[in-house]
Design a protein around this motif. Structure first.
Motif, mmCIF file in Angstrom:
data_model
loop_
_atom_site.group_PDB
_atom_site.id
_atom_site.type_symbol
_atom_site.label_atom_id
_atom_site.label_comp_id
_atom_site.label_asym_id
_atom_site.label_seq_id
_atom_site.Cartn_x
_atom_site.Cartn_y
_atom_site.Cartn_z
ATOM 1 N N THR A 72 3.634 -5.498 -9.330
ATOM 2 C CA THR A 72 2.884 -4.274 -9.424
ATOM 3 C C THR A 72 3.472 -3.669 -7.936
ATOM 4 O O THR A 72 3.776 -4.511 -7.121
ATOM 5 N N VAL A 73 3.232 -2.367 -7.676
ATOM 6 C CA VAL A 73 3.666 -1.749 -6.554
ATOM 7 C C VAL A 73 2.515 -1.204 -5.699
ATOM 8 O O VAL A 73 1.404 -0.817 -6.312
ATOM 9 N N PRO A 74 2.311 -1.751 -4.598
ATOM 10 C CA PRO A 74 1.049 -1.503 -3.757
ATOM 11 C C PRO A 74 0.722 -0.080 -3.813
ATOM 12 O O PRO A 74 1.639 0.786 -3.687
ATOM 13 N N ARG A 75 -0.645 0.374 -3.451
ATOM 14 C CA ARG A 75 -0.924 1.824 -3.483
ATOM 15 C C ARG A 75 -0.485 2.273 -2.332
ATOM 16 O O ARG A 75 -0.396 1.767 -1.113
ATOM 17 N N GLY A 76 0.034 3.595 -2.203
ATOM 18 C CA GLY A 76 0.539 4.133 -1.047
ATOM 19 C C GLY A 76 1.930 3.576 -0.816
ATOM 20 O O GLY A 76 2.653 4.232 0.172
ATOM 21 N N LYS A 77 2.578 2.830 -1.530
ATOM 22 C CA LYS A 77 3.821 2.387 -0.975
ATOM 23 C C LYS A 77 5.095 3.130 -2.072
ATOM 24 O O LYS A 77 6.151 2.618 -1.848
ATOM 25 N N SER A 78 4.600 4.099 -2.776
ATOM 26 C CA SER A 78 5.887 4.758 -3.319
ATOM 27 C C SER A 78 5.277 6.063 -3.825
ATOM 28 O O SER A 78 4.149 6.101 -4.255
ATOM 29 N N PRO A 79 5.827 7.278 -3.355
ATOM 30 C CA PRO A 79 7.265 7.178 -2.533
ATOM 31 C C PRO A 79 7.142 6.929 -1.120
ATOM 32 O O PRO A 79 5.785 6.980 -0.731
ATOM 33 N N LEU A 80 7.793 6.325 -0.658
ATOM 34 C CA LEU A 80 7.886 6.251 0.697
ATOM 35 C C LEU A 80 8.820 7.006 1.500
ATOM 36 O O LEU A 80 9.972 7.030 1.392
ATOM 37 N N VAL A 81 8.363 7.879 2.469
ATOM 38 C CA VAL A 81 8.774 8.669 3.353
ATOM 39 C C VAL A 81 9.187 8.109 4.629
ATOM 40 O O VAL A 81 8.074 7.860 5.513
ATOM 41 N N VAL A 82 10.549 7.911 5.086
ATOM 42 C CA VAL A 82 10.873 7.449 6.318
ATOM 43 C C VAL A 82 11.766 8.372 7.101
ATOM 44 O O VAL A 82 12.251 9.353 6.435
ATOM 45 N N ARG A 83 12.024 8.160 8.308
ATOM 46 C CA ARG A 83 12.941 8.849 9.022
ATOM 47 C C ARG A 83 14.429 8.057 9.271
ATOM 48 O O ARG A 83 14.163 6.970 9.602
ATOM 49 N N GLU A 84 15.307 8.863 9.245
ATOM 50 C CA GLU A 84 16.629 8.155 9.444
ATOM 51 C C GLU A 84 16.719 7.479 10.855
ATOM 52 O O GLU A 84 16.249 7.777 11.810
ATOM 53 N N GLY A 85 17.229 5.922 10.923
ATOM 54 C CA GLY A 85 17.366 5.125 11.739
ATOM 55 C C GLY A 85 16.248 4.203 11.888
ATOM 56 O O GLY A 85 16.257 3.114 12.607
ATOM 57 N N ASP A 86 15.135 4.487 11.246
ATOM 58 C CA ASP A 86 13.802 3.646 11.328
ATOM 59 C C ASP A 86 13.994 2.285 10.442
ATOM 60 O O ASP A 86 14.939 2.240 9.646
ATOM 61 N N THR A 87 13.410 1.353 10.352
ATOM 62 C CA THR A 87 13.165 0.242 9.726
ATOM 63 C C THR A 87 12.134 0.242 8.637
ATOM 64 O O THR A 87 10.961 0.648 9.041
ATOM 65 N N VAL A 88 12.578 0.067 7.429
ATOM 66 C CA VAL A 88 11.659 0.100 6.324
ATOM 67 C C VAL A 88 11.537 -1.107 5.394
ATOM 68 O O VAL A 88 12.526 -1.798 5.322
ATOM 69 N N GLU A 89 10.099 -1.218 5.055
ATOM 70 C CA GLU A 89 9.824 -2.394 3.976
ATOM 71 C C GLU A 89 9.640 -1.951 2.803
ATOM 72 O O GLU A 89 8.549 -1.219 2.576
ATOM 73 N N LEU A 90 10.302 -2.072 1.554
ATOM 74 C CA LEU A 90 9.881 -1.854 0.400
ATOM 75 C C LEU A 90 9.092 -2.941 -0.424
ATOM 76 O O LEU A 90 9.819 -4.126 -0.082
ATOM 77 N N GLU A 91 8.096 -2.792 -0.926
ATOM 78 C CA GLU A 91 7.120 -3.846 -1.343
ATOM 79 C C GLU A 91 6.654 -3.908 -2.645
ATOM 80 O O GLU A 91 6.411 -2.985 -3.480
ATOM 81 N N CYS A 92 6.950 -5.116 -3.478
ATOM 82 C CA CYS A 92 6.117 -5.212 -4.676
ATOM 83 C C CYS A 92 5.667 -6.463 -4.829
ATOM 84 O O CYS A 92 5.704 -7.530 -4.064
ATOM 85 N N LEU A 93 4.216 -6.443 -5.370
ATOM 86 C CA LEU A 93 3.209 -7.462 -5.385
ATOM 87 C C LEU A 93 3.526 -8.332 -6.815
ATOM 88 O O LEU A 93 3.630 -7.874 -7.741
ATOM 89 N N VAL A 94 3.691 -9.636 -6.548
ATOM 90 C CA VAL A 94 4.061 -10.511 -7.695
ATOM 91 C C VAL A 94 2.759 -11.653 -7.664
ATOM 92 O O VAL A 94 2.628 -12.073 -6.771
#
Length: 934
Positions: free
Chosen positions: A444-466
């Protein structure tokens, strides 16, 4: 400090025009310095700059235009490996030290300032080189097993890399070999490599064919490149190489061991040279080669592969023997659980079958062994516990444990142990727990983790719960398109379900798929989910930076445009001068904003910025606005010198273009200093009244010391301040090329540069510089002079040699340097000036052809006929010719010699003079001279 104002009579060496103009599109031209061998100016609509490999290339791009154009050097037509075209040079001078052959090609200078089309000029750089030649030997009947016996045909092939194309010649001992000189020798070029190689064919070897053979490669001394040669000794023992490897194949070793490969020669004359190569193209850095032995200390898995010993002696084909080094290794131990395949259920249940699979990558795979443990005790294959090893062709390095009719007592920890028979490598153990809590995965994808809006140059973590037990490896990939992941691979493994992206870019916007794999989990249909990533970035704008120049009281318009942004709805824009806010607003439908200064004043100079802002940040256009200062442009013409015993003078001339379009010039500041001397002498040249368009301004520079060069800096002055400076270097060229104080050019050919005369490239042969003291003893009698025009046998003159292979009617042309016609009005010449062109000639011999004098004018087609012409034998005397010419533009004089019907037809010239004014005291017609007016 005021310069000495005594006037010297001065003649132009190089006069240049300084032009001041308002807004105008760019113009560009390329000038050259550095170590050029030759520069062909505008020949066949192409400038060619020839340079020797290893020398320094320097090209400078001179531009005009307002605003000041931006300059960019680019390159095409070079080697594919040359990446210059991907990293353009943004300055006026292109400098390449120790240029290499792959850097030849066409170089472009591009200038643009936003007005009209960009100005582009190009020059082709031709890099000349000559490598040492290589001689290889082959036989016509297969490869030589023994010696080169009689009745065998032998081929000696000579090859050398070069530019321009190389010419070859063969010698046997001291004798020159040529086609037809020996019935047993044939020289030819293979059809498919014409010009690249030269083959010497020895037919049915004879005793005299056993000798030293020299191949000489030549590019005819262009760029001062000397000939290269190589010698090959052919004997009755000459034979191609043979070798033997004193090692096994393959060689299986443990990491960290030292491996030595020994290669020996078993035959070959000349003695072969041994070398080692590997399948990875290059040997490991720490490898050691000594003779025929290759040593690899502390070998690693990365250094495994095929190693080959190669023996060469340029006879026949190289000998090659190879062996394979295998370094033991094991990695990537994994497992998966397969529920009963005969039931449509992903769960493990009592009474059903379950299979545990274990996989390891091993080298060499045939040494891999497996063992199984249950709760730490060895497990043997039985009717209910079936242990198998998968076919290595279908699933290499895999073992299976099938538990038939699963019972409660079968729950526990099963361990798969992998090892290599040769030892030396640690075992790999993999634990798998089978219990009532062993269940398939869920994703599953955690609540609030998609869509994920970030700014260019940031560090981002895409997460799936297994969830599930055991937790499998998660595979991440792009879901919206066939594109690689940020690390360049198509899939990224994650053990915790998190994909971490550092320095995220706008191209990474899109959908990302996470899915379960069979590894370290259940071998069932993959579970998957999708995460949306949106990358916001600030507006990209143009121009990023622009310099704008304008006169006081005139309008200035600045325009800032959005190229792209996300979100694309731009919020606002802000115009500032320094820190002062000038104007702000919001965009509607337009993608650009403009700010106009209606009347520029001194307070309006400075740096204007326009910030275009969205949620991700701001893009900035910068405009540097200054009052319009005069800017200069000069053009260089051929040198005209004035000489005194120790000093010389120079007449400086310039014009001002469109003077009404700029602030009025009230004076010029003149600075002059010797090159490499820091002290500068300055004075101010006052301008009386208003300068008109086309008016020629003149100032005499006096008391310049021979042979020093001077830097002249000229700066215009307006009532608002100084403008841009322009710099000119004045160079003294010496007595070889001389305009005397009487306005006369004279050349007696006593120095090797021959007063900047050049040989015409479109004639049949060349004029030769010669003196009677160095005359060949085999010279043709009854023709040519016995000394120079003064009667000296040590003096030099120019002549045409009409001996063979010259043919009747062939032409040789000697071309003078350009002479400048300096008009009082730079926009045209209404009354062409007169010059007297004179020279001495010697036309003695019964086969004398014709001597012509011609006039060439810059920018005009060639004249229809000669300005002076004479044919036939004129006796064994030097005589003088004179002719008046009236050029209307910069010009050259050409002396053309035409070969007569035989070898007794040498024509010579000496003491060439050009002076201002009509010719006086013309030679009498009875002297055999013909004169004509242009």
């Amino acid at each position: 400090i005021e310069i000495n104002k005594r006037s010297l009579l001065s003649i132009l060496h190089e006069f240049f025009l300084l032009k001041i103009f308002t807004k105008s599109p760019p113009t560009v031209r390329i000038v050259h310095s550095g170590h050029a061998c030759n520069v062909e100016e505008e020949r066949h609509a192409e400038r060619v700059y020839t340079i020797r490999e290893g020398e320094t290339l320097e090209l400078t791009c001179l531009v005009t235009g307002h605003p000041r154009p931006q300059i960019r050097w680019t390159k095409t037509a070079g080697s594919v490996s040359d990446r210059f075209q991907d990293s353009s040079v943004f300055n006026e001078t292109l400098h390449i030290t120790k240029i290499q052959r792959h850097q030849g090609g066409r170089y472009y200078c591009k200038a643009e300032n936003g007005l009209g089309s960009p100005a582009i000029k190009s020059i082709r750089v031709d890099v000349y080189f000559l490598d040492d030649p290589v001689v290889t030997v082959h036989q016509s009947v297969g490869e030589a097993k023994e010696q080169f016996y009689y009745e065998r045909t032998v081929f000696l092939r000579c090859m050398a890399n070069s530019n321009p194309p190389v010419r070859y010649s063969w010698h046997r001992g001291r004798d020159v070999l040529s086609q037809g000189s020996d019935k047993g020798v044939e020289i030819y070029e293979p059809f498919f490599t014409q010009g690249e190689t030269k083959i010497l064919k020895l037919k049915n070897l004879r005793p005299q064919d056993y000798a030293n053979y020299s191949c000489i490669a030549s590019v005819r001394n262009v760029c001062g490149i000397s000939d290269r040669n190589i010698v090959f000794k052919l004997t009755n023992k000459t034979v191609s190489p043979s070798i033997k490897l004193l090692v096994e194949d393959p060689i299986v070793v443990n990491p960290g061991q030292t491996v030595s490969l020994v290669c020996i020669t078993t035959g070959g004359e000349p003695k072969p040279t041994l070398s080692w190569v590997s399948s990875s193209d290059s040997l490991p850095e720490k490898s050691v080669v000594k003779g025929g032995t290759l040593t690899l200390p502390a070998i690693t898995s990365d250094e495994a592969g095929v190693y080959s010993c190669v023996a060469t002696n340029n006879v026949g084909n190289p000998a090659k023997k190879s062996t394979t080094i295998v370094v033991r290794a094991m990695k990537k131990g994994r497992f998966w659980i397969t529920p009963d395949p005969y039931h449509n259920d992903d769960n493990i249940q009592i009474g059903r079958e379950v299979k545990i699979s274990c996989q390891v990558e091993a080298t060499p795979p045939e040494e891999l062994t497996f063992g199984w443990l249950k709760n730490g005790r060895a497990l043997r294959s039985s009717e209910r516990m079936v242990i198998t090893q998968t076919d290595p062709d279908t699933s290499p390095g895999t073992t299976n444990l099938d538990i038939i009719d699963l019972k409660f007592t079968d729950f526990g920890t099963y361990t798969c142990v992998a090892a290599l028979k040769g030892g030396g490598i640690p075992e790999i153990s993999i634990d798998v727990n089978i219990s009532s809590t062993t269940v398939p995965p869920n994703l599953t994808v955690p609540r609030g983790k998609s869509p994920l809006v970030v700014r260019e140059g940031d560090t981002v973590e895409l997460e799936c719960l297994v969830s599930g037990k055991p937790k499998p490896i998660i595979l991440w990939s792009r879901a919206d398109k066939e594109a690689p992941m940020p690390d360049g691979t198509l899939q990224v493994e994650s053990y915790d379900g998190v994909l971490r992206i550092v320095n995220v870019s706008r191209e990474m916007t899109g959908s990302y798929r996470c899915q379960t794999s069979q590894f370290n989990g259940f071998n069932v249909k993959p579970r998957e989910a999708v995460v949306e990533l949106i990358v916001q970035y600030p507006p990209t704008v143009e121009p990023v930076s622009l310099e704008m120049r304008q006169g006081l009281g005139r309008p200035v318009a600045m325009n800032c445009r959005v190229l792209r942004a996300h979100p694309s709805r731009v919020l606002r824009y802000e115009w500032r001068l320094g820190n002062r806010l000038l104007h702000a607003g919001h965009f509607d439908q337009s993608d650009e904003t403009e700010y106009t200064v209606k009347s520029l004043n001194r307070e309006g100079w400075g740096e204007y910025t326009c910030d275009i802002i969205n949620e991700a940040g701001a893009g900035r256009c910068t405009f540097l606005v200054t009052a319009y200062p005069p800017e200069f442009y000069y053009d260089t013409y051929s040198p005209l010198w004035q000489n005194r015993p120790r000093v010389y003078g120079f007449k400086l001339q310039w014009t001002q273009m469109n003077p009404n379009a700029v602030d009025r010039i009230v004076a010029y500041r003149l600075g002059i200093r010797q090159v490499e001397v820091c002290v500068c002498v300055c004075q101010e040249i006052t301008v009386e009244g208003t300068i008109t368009k086309g008016e020629l301004i003149t100032h005499n520079l006096t008391e310049l010391i021979k042979p020093e060069a001077y830097e002249v800096r000229l700066t215009p002055i307006t009532r608002f301040g100084e403008g841009d400076s322009t710099i000119r270097i004045i160079t003294y060229s010496g007595d070889g090329f001389l305009i005397r104080s009487s306005g006369e050019f004279h050349c007696s050919f006593e120095e090797e540069p021959i007063c900047m005369f050049t040989q015409d490239k479109n004639d049949d042969f060349d004029w030769t510089r010669h003196s009677a003291a160095t005359r060949d003893t085999k010279y043709t009698p009854n023709t040519g002079p016995s000394g120079d025009r003064s009667g000296s046998k040590q003096g030099f003159y120019m002549y045409i040699e009409t001996s063979r292979p010259r043919k009747e009617g062939e032409v040789a042309r000697l071309v003078s340097p350009f002479f400048n016609v300096a008009p009082k009005n730079p926009y045209g010449i209404t009354n062409p000036p007169a010059y007297c062109f004179s020279f001495f000639f010697h036309m003695y011999g019964k086969h004398i052809g014709t001597l012509n004098a011609l006039l060439r004018q810059k920018g005009q087609a060639a004249t229809e006929g000669p300005t002076w012409s004479l044919s036939g034998n004129q006796g064994d005397h030097w005589k003088q010719a004179k002719v008046s010419i009236h050029p209307t533009a910069s010009f050259q004089v050409v002396l053309e010699g035409i070969r007569g019907p035989g070898i007794e037809g040498d024509i010579a010239i000496d003491d060439v003079t050009l002076e201002e004014g009509e010719c006086r005291d013309l030679p009498a017609v009875s002297d055999g001279l013909q004169t004509s007016q242009p």
